[in-house]
Design a protein around this motif. Structure first.
Motif: not given
Lengths: 113, 114
Positions: B34, B36, B38, B42-44, B46, B49, B90, B102-106
Motif C-alpha cells: 500500500f 498512503y 498524509q 490529518q490522518g492517512l 489510501l 494498493k 507512507f 498493516v505495517t508502515f514505513g517511516t
C-alpha cells in the motif's frame, strides 16, 4: 458514509492524568484498528478489533492502555496515569472484511505536560 | 513478519518534474502493499494498493506504483508533480488472507518547489 470520526482532535493533559479517546468507524466496517504515530515516524500498530472482539494487542500497549469496542460499533482508547512519552497522534482506522486498505480518521493529538 | 524500508526521508522535486518515492519490502510470502498520503495534522489517505493481478497499480491523484517481486520493490511515481502533492507518503505492507496487520514505513516527506 461520513468517514471515520475521532474525538477529540487535540488533548492536552497533565502527567499522571487519565485520558480517553473515542473513534466512530464507518458503519459498515466490522474491523477497527488503533495506531500511534510520533513525530517523524510511521504509524505503529496498537490494537485490532473484529466486531466487539479485541483480537490482537501490540506489546507497545502497556498495562496503562486499554481499548474497548462495545457492541462492535464505536471504540474507546484509555490511557491511565499518562506519561510524557505518551505524547503522540493516536489514529483510528476501519475496514470491512475482505477489503484491504484502511480508512483513517484525522487522529487525536495528545500532549502530556 | 513483514516490513518496509522507505529510501529517503525527504525528497524535493520541481513542479512539473517526475516524482519517484522508493519503497522496498521484506516478506517471506508474497505480500499486499500500500501507499498512503498524509497531509499536516490529518490522518492517512489510501493512494493505491497491490493485492493480486496486474503489477502496475494506478491510484488517485495521478499516482501509480509497480510491484516488482524480483527487486522486492513497490516504488511510487507520478509523471508531473503539482504543488498540492506536497505531503508525507507512507509505504505499508501486510500479509495476505484473512486478517493481517498493516505495517508502515517511516515515511518520505515530499517537497514540491515552484
Amino acid at each position: 458514509d461520513t468517514g471515520v470520526s475521532q474525538d477529540p482532535r487535540h488533548k492536552i493533559t497533565k502527567r499522571g492524568q487519565n485520558v480517553t479517546f473515542r473513534c466512530d468507524p464507518i458503519s459498515e466496517h466490522n474491523r477497527l484498528y488503533w495506531y500511534r504515530q510520533t513525530l517523524g515516524q510511521g504509524p505503529e500498530f496498537l490494537t485490532y478489533f473484529q466486531n466487539e472482539a479485541q483480537l490482537e494487542k501490540s506489546r507497545l500497549l502497556s498495562d496503562r492502555f486499554s481499548a474497548e469496542r462495545p457492541k462492535g460499533s464505536f471504540s474507546t482508547l484509555e490511557i491511565q496515569r499518562t506519561e510524557q512519552g505518551d505524547s503522540a497522534m493516536y489514529l483510528c482506522a476501519s475496514s470491512s472484511q475482505g477489503n484491504y486498505g484502511y480508512t483513517f480518521g484525522s487522529g487525536t493529538r495528545l500532549t502530556v505536560v | 513478519a513483514q516490513s518496509v524500508t522507505q529510501l529517503g526521508s525527504h525528497v524535493s522535486v520541481s513542479e512539473g518534474a517526475l516524482v519517484l518515492l522508493r519503497c522496498n519490502y521484506s516478506s517471506s510470502v508474497p505480500p499486499y502493499l500500500f501507499w498512503y498520503v498524509q497531509y499536516p495534522n490529518q490522518g492517512l489517505q489510501l493512494l493505491l494498493k497491490y493485492t493480486t493481478g496486474a503489477t502496475l497499480v494506478k491510484g488517485i491523484n495521478g499516482f501509480e506504483a509497480e510491484f516488482k517481486k524480483s527487486e522486492t520493490s513497490f516504488h511510487l511515481t507520478k509523471p508531473s508533480a503539482h504543488m498540492s502533492d506536497a505531503a508525507e507518503y507512507f509505504c505499508a505492507v501486510s500479509g495476505t488472507g484473512g486478517y493481517q496487520k498493516v505495517t508502515f514505513g517511516t515515511g518520505t516527506k515530499l517537497q514540491v518547489i515552484p
